[in-house]
Design a protein around this motif. Structure first.
Motif, PDB file in Angstrom:
ATOM      1  N   SER A  58      13.452  29.943 -44.269  1.00 33.59           N
ATOM      2  CA  SER A  58      13.358  29.152 -43.046  1.00 33.59           C
ATOM      3  C   SER A  58      11.981  29.339 -42.402  1.00 33.59           C
ATOM      4  O   SER A  58      11.246  30.268 -42.734  1.00 33.59           O
ATOM      5  N   LEU A  59      11.661  28.438 -41.488  1.00 29.98           N
ATOM      6  CA  LEU A  59      10.353  28.508 -40.833  1.00 29.98           C
ATOM      7  C   LEU A  59      10.380  29.466 -39.658  1.00 29.98           C
ATOM      8  O   LEU A  59      11.367  29.544 -38.928  1.00 29.98           O
ATOM      9  N   VAL A  60       9.299  30.203 -39.498  1.00 30.13           N
ATOM     10  CA  VAL A  60       9.159  31.077 -38.341  1.00 30.13           C
ATOM     11  C   VAL A  60       7.955  30.560 -37.555  1.00 30.13           C
ATOM     12  O   VAL A  60       6.855  30.453 -38.100  1.00 30.13           O
ATOM     13  N   TYR A  61       8.204  30.161 -36.298  1.00 34.44           N
ATOM     14  CA  TYR A  61       7.093  29.738 -35.444  1.00 34.44           C
ATOM     15  C   TYR A  61       6.569  30.971 -34.734  1.00 34.44           C
ATOM     16  O   TYR A  61       7.358  31.708 -34.133  1.00 34.44           O
ATOM     17  N   ALA A  62       5.258  31.226 -34.801  1.00 30.29           N
ATOM     18  CA  ALA A  62       4.743  32.462 -34.235  1.00 30.29           C
ATOM     19  C   ALA A  62       3.429  32.234 -33.523  1.00 30.29           C
ATOM     20  O   ALA A  62       2.665  31.321 -33.853  1.00 30.29           O
ATOM     21  N   LEU A  63       3.194  33.087 -32.533  1.00 31.82           N
ATOM     22  CA  LEU A  63       1.887  33.128 -31.895  1.00 31.82           C
ATOM     23  C   LEU A  63       1.176  34.338 -32.481  1.00 31.82           C
ATOM     24  O   LEU A  63       1.627  35.473 -32.332  1.00 31.82           O
ATOM     25  N   HIS A  90       4.386  51.237 -33.548  1.00 35.21           N
ATOM     26  CA  HIS A  90       5.729  51.276 -34.125  1.00 35.21           C
ATOM     27  C   HIS A  90       6.841  50.959 -33.144  1.00 35.21           C
ATOM     28  O   HIS A  90       7.921  50.552 -33.546  1.00 35.21           O
ATOM     29  N   SER A  91       6.546  51.176 -31.854  1.00 32.30           N
ATOM     30  CA  SER A  91       7.630  50.908 -30.912  1.00 32.30           C
ATOM     31  C   SER A  91       7.513  49.524 -30.278  1.00 32.30           C
ATOM     32  O   SER A  91       8.375  49.121 -29.512  1.00 32.30           O
ATOM     33  N   ALA A  92       6.443  48.803 -30.620  1.00 33.24           N
ATOM     34  CA  ALA A  92       6.224  47.496 -29.982  1.00 33.24           C
ATOM     35  C   ALA A  92       7.391  46.559 -30.272  1.00 33.24           C
ATOM     36  O   ALA A  92       7.956  46.574 -31.368  1.00 33.24           O
ATOM     37  N   THR A  93       7.750  45.734 -29.262  1.00 29.72           N
ATOM     38  CA  THR A  93       8.843  44.790 -29.471  1.00 29.72           C
ATOM     39  C   THR A  93       8.342  43.531 -30.170  1.00 29.72           C
ATOM     40  O   THR A  93       9.123  42.781 -30.736  1.00 29.72           O
ATOM     41  N   HIS A  94       7.044  43.271 -30.070  1.00 33.51           N
ATOM     42  CA  HIS A  94       6.538  42.152 -30.855  1.00 33.51           C
ATOM     43  C   HIS A  94       5.952  42.689 -32.150  1.00 33.51           C
ATOM     44  O   HIS A  94       5.653  43.881 -32.261  1.00 33.51           O
ATOM     45  N   ASP A 106       7.236  36.051 -32.014  1.00 35.39           N
ATOM     46  CA  ASP A 106       8.145  35.065 -32.609  1.00 35.39           C
ATOM     47  C   ASP A 106       8.478  33.978 -31.587  1.00 35.39           C
ATOM     48  O   ASP A 106       9.066  34.248 -30.548  1.00 35.39           O
ATOM     49  N   LEU A 107       8.049  32.758 -31.884  1.00 36.30           N
ATOM     50  CA  LEU A 107       8.306  31.644 -30.949  1.00 36.30           C
ATOM     51  C   LEU A 107       9.422  30.737 -31.449  1.00 36.30           C
ATOM     52  O   LEU A 107       9.671  29.682 -30.887  1.00 36.30           O
ATOM     53  N   GLU A 149      12.280  26.036 -31.091  1.00 38.86           N
ATOM     54  CA  GLU A 149      13.460  25.230 -31.404  1.00 38.86           C
ATOM     55  C   GLU A 149      13.967  24.529 -30.155  1.00 38.86           C
ATOM     56  O   GLU A 149      14.318  23.356 -30.195  1.00 38.86           O
ATOM     57  N   VAL A 150      13.982  25.277 -29.043  1.00 38.65           N
ATOM     58  CA  VAL A 150      14.415  24.679 -27.779  1.00 38.65           C
ATOM     59  C   VAL A 150      13.490  23.524 -27.421  1.00 38.65           C
ATOM     60  O   VAL A 150      13.933  22.432 -27.068  1.00 38.65           O
TER      61      VAL A 150
END
Lengths: 133, 633
Positions: B230-235, B153-157, B257-258, B263-264
């Motif tokens: 919108s599209l979400v690029y993810a690993l 629950h605390s994970a940032t990813h 979330d990539l 995008e860059v």
């Protein structure tokens, strides 16, 4: 030393306007008898007829026979080995002028000519030739 | 059942402690399992009262109070163990056993009342299983479960639990944020629903392999749809949790979330592509060279210019494309530039050579860049064969036109002069000034044509000079004499202030032309009745001829353009200046051809000084201006 004054001049010039102007300049302002021919060929036949001008003024750029060819033809005629010849030309390339002098041209006068100066320049050429002979 | 057989059965079960008591709690049977579990022998225990010896008194007291409260009566001693079994037929609960050596065990103890054929209570039987190990495993699991939950629950990813079918079973806050859903909304969906269709097949294939046990986990870059479309690029990293029997329970998915990174990347890729397209489209050749002049990169323009269509020209020396005549010059041009970028020229025209040995002219601009501390040269090359041809045609055209113009002009000028000289009769007094106008203008036209011819010859390098070692002063004198008349028209007096006798190697006519240009300019721009000073003086090993006027002066702006073609000062002067604007340009070119230098010193409202510096050999004497002037007149 021949000290006779310049009297008869043969002018060879293909452009009729210039032919007229030079003729008028030399006759009216210079007091000379001028015979004008429009081509080298004309000049040769005029001389072949037995006419013997004191000095010949030749245009250089002419169709068929140019000034140099006309000059060489004249020099090849018996009796004309020494007659002074002036080129009247717009070409003033120093290298070319040097070559002409080597060929035996007595003087090179530049076009456009100044009517006020031309008779004097012709006279100067005549005097120089007389001094040399 | 025979008593021997019963004993054999009891003693064979070494994993279970079987203890039988009479109705008041005195131990009757203490089997082999009980001996092993508790460390007491049957002989020690039989006839003793349980629970006194191997039960935790506090634990018994605690259960006593629980039962007493429950049934509103005092329940204690052995009754604590048998109250419920008597009421319900049996009781199974956890107890702590104290071994003889003092260690504690957790046991699952089932107590059953024993009755004879007539239904009378003859005692109790307790069967205990040591669950210490199971218990500690369980508590560990509990702890690790807690840890997992915290981490989850605390994970940032993003982290989520996914059912075998693909339903989201749980999702942490980060995951909800990535997909843009409230948790309860997300748990109504499956991952298939929010996966980009192009990535779904690969994902499902991996899931299949994971379930089949062919792989233990998998990772892939994939695209999801955000709730806003919108599209979400993810690993995505997925592992499978199975139960003890190996049955798949659920997937643990970690999602990074990539999108921003992607995008860059996409932007930089797009920029790269754009730049590449520009480079490909440019008709000029663009080439980078290393410091040894070997080609590193090049664009299609370069290939086209060199006609090297099928070759890879990287790592080839640029000198292979330069004709032998120019190799040395081009090489030093590049090397000099790389060594000393500020001082060297950055443009050169060179003869190139193609694969088929045909030659062509190209123009090359060089600039530098440093990549990884290595100096590189960037060449921009352009085929100028066509331009050269056009230049030649233009030059020939100018030359032809000028000659063609000169012939009729000669006729006009000659005619006018003949008339004005009176060769065809006296002139009416009224006609004379008109004739002057006509003559002056034909002269001007004639000067213009001469200037054009000169500049054309100078530009094409066809001008031949008649250089001769000669004295300078006579040329100066002639120039002054020739221009005095013209200056008088402007009421300007030309005066030689100082002379210096020396030898110079010049074409006298051309030097005259330069001086005439200076003098006529000075006269034109001088105020009425003013003086123009001509000074000839030694400056080191040079001689300087300067022409100084008292005109309006020249602005700094215009000074820089002064010696270039077709430049004339603005008409601030009331008198309109005539001329082609070619005079000074021609002067400069002529001077350069005679190893001389031209220049101008000027200040607005303080007049201008134009000068030419010529290399000279001194003649050893300086003439005073006065004696010289007497000589001229």
């Amino acid at each position: 030393m021949n000290t006779s004054t310049l009297k008869n001049v043969l002018l060879v010039e293909d452009e009729c306007d210039i032919r007229l102007l030079v003729t008028m300049t030399l006759s009216r302002l210079g007091g000379l008898d001028v015979h004008a021919e429009p081509s080298g060929k004309g000049a040769i036949s005029y001389l072949a007829e037995g006419n013997h001008p004191d000095l010949i003024v030749l245009d250089v750029m002419m169709p068929e026979m140019d000034g140099v060819q006309t000059f060489e033809a004249i020099r090849a005629m018996p009796g004309y080995e020494e007659t002074p010849v002036c080129f009247l030309t717009a070409k003033v390339h120093p290298e070319e002028i040097r070559r002409w002098h080597e060929l035996g041209i007595n003087d090179v006068l530049s076009k456009p000519f100044s009517p006020a100066l031309l008779p004097g320049q012709i006279q100067a050429c005549w005097s120089k030739w007389q001094q040399a002979h | 059942m025979k008593p021997d057989l019963v004993n054999a059965v009891l003693n064979s079960s070494t994993e279970l402690a079987i203890i039988a008591t009479c109705p008041d709690g005195v131990v009757q049977v203490f089997n082999r399992g009980a001996e092993l579990m508790l460390g007491y022998s049957a002989d020690e225990m039989v006839s003793k009262n349980t629970p006194a010896i191997f039960h935790d008194v506090k634990e018994v007291e605690a259960y006593s109070s629980v039962l007493s409260a429950k049934y509103q009566q005092e329940i204690n001693g052995f009754n604590v163990f048998v109250f419920e079994p008597t009421r319900q037929g049996h009781e199974c609960r956890m107890w702590t056993y104290l071994r003889k050596d003092g260690t504690r065990l957790t046991v699952n103890l089932t107590i059953t009342p024993m009755k004879n054929e007539s239904g009378e209570l003859i005692g109790y039987m307790g069967i205990a299983q040591d669950i210490t190990k199971i218990r500690s495993l369980e508590s560990e699991l509990l702890i690790s479960d807690q840890r997992f939950s915290d981490a989850f629950h605390s994970a940032t990813h993003g982290m989520g639990l996914v059912s075998i079918e693909g339903r989201w079973l749980d999702a942490n806050a980060a995951l909800c944020k990535i997909f843009g859903y409230e948790k309860n909304q997300l748990l109504l969906l499956d991952f298939q629903r929010i996966t980009h269709p192009d990535d779904l097949e690969q994902d499902l294939e991996q899931v299949k392999q994971l379930i089949a046990g062919e792989i233990l986990s998998y990772q892939m870059e994939k695209r999801y749809f955000h709730s806003n479309g919108s599209l979400v690029y993810a690993l995505l990293s997925v592992s499978l949790v199975r139960d003890l029997q190996g049955v798949p329970l659920y997937f643990v998915s970690q999602i990074q979330d990539l999108t921003t990174k992607k995008e860059v990347e996409l932007q930089s890729e797009a920029r790269q592509r754009y730049l590449q397209l520009v480079l490909d489209a440019v008709a000029d050749g663009i080439i980078t060279l290393d410091k040894n002049l070997f080609i590193e990169k090049y664009n299609p323009g370069a290939v086209k210019i060199f006609h090297s269509f099928d070759d890879d020209i990287s790592n080839v020396s640029i000198l292979n494309f330069i004709s032998d005549n120019d190799k040395q010059r081009f090489s030093s041009f590049c090397v000099n530039f790389l060594l000393d970028m500020k001082q060297s020229a950055s443009r050169v025209e060179v003869e190139g050579i193609r694969k088929d040995f045909s030659t062509f002219e190209f123009e090359c601009h060089i600039s530098n860049l440093v990549i990884d501390e290595e100096p590189k040269a960037v060449l921009v090359i352009r085929d100028i064969t066509q331009r050269k041809r056009t230049d030649k045609m233009k030059s020939e055209f100018v030359s032809t036109v000028s000659h063609e113009l000169r012939t009729p002009l000669t006729a006009i000028k000659g005619s006018l002069e003949l008339i004005s000289l009176g060769a065809v009769g006296d002139l009416d007094q009224e006609i004379a000034p008109i004739m002057d106008v006509a003559i002056r203008n034909t002269l001007r036209l004639s000067c213009l044509i001469n200037d054009l011819l000169d500049i054309d010859k100078l530009a094409s390098g066809k001008l031949e000079l008649n250089l001769k070692e000669q004295r300078l002063m006579p040329i100066i004198d002639d120039a002054i004499a020739l221009n005095s008349r013209f200056a008088e028209d402007y009421k300007v007096h030309l005066e030689l202030v100082e002379g210096y006798d020396c030898w110079v190697n010049v074409d006298s006519q051309r030097l005259q032309q330069i001086l005439t240009n200076y003098l006529s300019n000075a006269a034109k721009f001088s105020p009425l009745c003013s003086r123009v000073d001509i000074t000839v003086s030694a400056i080191g090993e040079m001689v300087r001829v300067s022409v100084k006027d008292n005109g309006p002066g020249i602005s700094d702006d215009f000074k820089s353009k002064l010696f270039t073609r077709f430049s004339q000062g603005d008409g601030s002067d009331s008198r309109k200046s005539s001329g082609t604007g070619l005079g000074l340009a021609i002067s400069k070119e002529l001077a350069t051809a005679m190893n001389a230098k031209v220049g101008c010193i000027s200040k607005i409202k303080h007049g201008s000084t134009f000068y030419i510096d010529l290399p000279c050999k001194p003649a050893g004497q300086v003439r005073s201006s006065i004696s010289h002037l007497r000589e001229v007149s």
